[in-house]
Write an enzyme that holds these catalytic residues in place. Structure first.
Site, mmCIF file in Angstrom:
data_model
loop_
_atom_site.group_PDB
_atom_site.id
_atom_site.type_symbol
_atom_site.label_atom_id
_atom_site.label_comp_id
_atom_site.label_asym_id
_atom_site.label_seq_id
_atom_site.Cartn_x
_atom_site.Cartn_y
_atom_site.Cartn_z
ATOM 1 N N ARG A 187 -7.844 16.801 4.217
ATOM 2 C CA ARG A 187 -8.724 17.101 3.073
ATOM 3 C C ARG A 187 -10.032 17.714 3.568
ATOM 4 N NH1 ARG A 187 -8.613 11.232 0.574
ATOM 5 N NH2 ARG A 187 -7.000 10.772 2.099
ATOM 6 N N ASN B 140 0.885 -1.166 0.000
ATOM 7 C CA ASN B 140 0.000 0.000 0.000
ATOM 8 C C ASN B 140 0.921 1.214 0.000
ATOM 9 O OD1 ASN B 140 -1.743 2.072 0.527
ATOM 10 N ND2 ASN B 140 -2.736 1.096 2.270
ATOM 11 N N HIS C 25 -12.269 3.855 -0.759
ATOM 12 C CA HIS C 25 -12.177 2.968 0.417
ATOM 13 C C HIS C 25 -12.886 1.638 0.180
ATOM 14 C CE1 HIS C 25 -11.460 6.744 3.042
ATOM 15 N NE2 HIS C 25 -10.315 6.109 2.854
ATOM 16 N N GLU D 80 -7.535 -4.204 4.997
ATOM 17 C CA GLU D 80 -7.411 -4.045 3.542
ATOM 18 C C GLU D 80 -6.331 -4.973 2.979
ATOM 19 O OE1 GLU D 80 -7.186 0.003 4.726
ATOM 20 O OE2 GLU D 80 -8.386 0.646 3.022
ATOM 21 N N ARG E 49 -2.681 -1.985 -3.472
ATOM 22 C CA ARG E 49 -3.854 -1.134 -3.346
ATOM 23 C C ARG E 49 -3.702 -0.036 -4.393
ATOM 24 N NH1 ARG E 49 -5.495 2.754 1.714
ATOM 25 N NH2 ARG E 49 -7.400 3.534 0.754
#
Ligand code: ADP
Length: 395
Positions: free
Chosen positions: A242, A9, A181, A380, A93
């Site tokens: 963000r 990732n 996500h 993940e 990812r």
């Protein structure tokens, strides 16, 4: 040493990895080790540990600064640490799969070109995902590599949920909501029946993935029907740095009246906003929760307020709510955030059990609560490892 799967990732400031044996479809218990290189752009540190938490490596300053150098260091470290370990495949990812990639793919030149074309849609993540893929390909030419997309889980959302009210030609050009996500949501969807029971798992569920990046997803029958992120990973909730949802008129104003360039606005929205922008202090929820500063408190309050607003919106898309799931760094660990969100959502039929919440139990609502609330750790890497295993064994 068995043949293994290397899961990567790769982000702007960190490269996280996990290693699973490639002897059977991976389960969490099979994890060989996981770790990360952090601080890219400054002093890069490296840590790795076994599944039981035992430290395998801890270096405060690594002699590598680029993603390419870090991947090379990682491969050398794997070779030194796991004598004879052969990497059978790598799984990555990848944040944006665009309109075409709805499931994990074995990477080839065409896919790399397509994913490169999507960089403007995810400038914070996509280039670094691709750098890791290219770096590994250079060092390990024949290695099968698999891309798992954060957009894929949302691919079959109803068209109405993905459409902006803009001229049709622009929609046809791919300017629509994609959602992100998805690897985390897919993992949660997979474990829901085991945690909630088979019946409730198929119901009207909202998952709040609250990490440094944050979004929420409404699921029915464990499929995504709406989500807070849109065309890019900027929309929806305020995040670490963000902004989340913002009136597009603000961007016009910043450009036309304040004379800001597109790249200045981009930097503002991706790097200077969110919890960091409002608190003026930090993007880290732990720091904000521990602070007495009123701006830190306001950042936390705004984060919670926006989650509660989105909860109402997603519950409307689902036509009601049966269960709420918290996951990712903040969702899994920040007891006060879960508590505040549950308090703000009492109108939906949520009665939080504060003791269960403080103890970090799986279910954190009272028996009488009409809507149950759960904390489920996401994984993940495991999801990517499974897809990688599935793909290399189907060819
Ligand atoms: P990402 O994977 O998006 O980088 P994570 O899922 O690791 O992010 O989440 C990082 C966030 O989780 C940070 O804001 C961090 O402060 C928060 N976090 C982690 N542990 C805790 C904790 N114990 N209490 C509050 N917040 C926490």
């Amino acid at each position: 040493m068995p043949r293994s799967l290397l899961i990567l990732n790769s982000g702007s400031s960190s490269v996280k990895f996990a290693i699973y044996p490639a002897t059977a479809r991976p389960a969490r218990a099979d994890l060989l080790c996981e770790g990360k290189f952090e601080g890219i752009g400054g002093t890069v540190s490296f840590t790795a540990k076994k599944a039981n938490g035992e430290l395998l490596a801890h270096e405060a300053a690594v002699d590598a600064s680029t993603h390419q150098e870090i991947i090379a260091q990682l491969l050398k470290w794997i070779e030194r640490t796991f004598d004879g370990l052969e990497i059978a495949a790598a799984g990555h990812r990848v944040v944006h799969g665009g309109a075409n990639y709805a499931e994990p793919m074995l990477i080839d030149d065409k896919i790399i070109a397509d994913l490169t074309a999507l960089i403007p849609l995810a400038p914070l993540h996509q280039p670094h995902n691709l750098t890791a893929i290219n770096a590994l390909a250079k060092l390990h030419r024949s290695l099968p590599q698999v891309a798992c997309f954060d957009t894929a889980f949302h691919h079959n959302q109803p068209r109405i949920a993905t459409t902006f009210a803009i001229p049709r030609a622009l929609t046809d050009d791919g300017i629509r909501r994609y959602g992100f996500h998805g690897i985390s949501y897919e993992y949660i969807a997979e474990v829901l029946p085991h945690v909630l029971g088979p019946e409730l798992a198929e119901g009207r569920i909202i998952v709040a993935h609250l990490g440094n990046g944050a979004s929420m997803c409404a699921m029915r029958e464990r499929k995504s029907i709406a989500t807070t992120m849109g065309f890019t990973a900027l929309d929806g909730l305020p995040m670490g740095q963000r902004c989340g949802a913002i009136d597009p008129g603000v961007l016009l104003y910043l450009g036309e009246q304040k004379g800001m360039s597109a790249s200045e606005i981009s930097h503002l929205l991706y790097n200077k906003s969110g919890l960091l922008g409002v608190s003026g202090m930090s993007n880290d929820m732990r720091t904000l929760l521990a602070s007495d500063d009123p701006h830190a408190k306001e950042a936390v309050d705004l984060f919670v307020y926006r989650i509660c607003r989105e909860l109402g919106s997603l519950a409307a898309a689902l036509g009601g709510l049966d269960a709420l799931i918290f996951t990712a760094g903040i969702g899994e660990n920040a007891t006060p955030i879960r508590s505040k969100v549950c308090a703000g959502a009492s109108w939906l039929g949520i009665q939080v059990d504060e003791d269960a919440n403080a103890q970090g139990r799986r279910c954190i609502t009272k028996a009488a609560s009409r809507v149950s609330v759960w904390t489920i750790p996401t994984d993940e890497d495991l999801m990517i490892a499974r897809h990688t295993w599935d793909l290399i064994n189907s060819h």
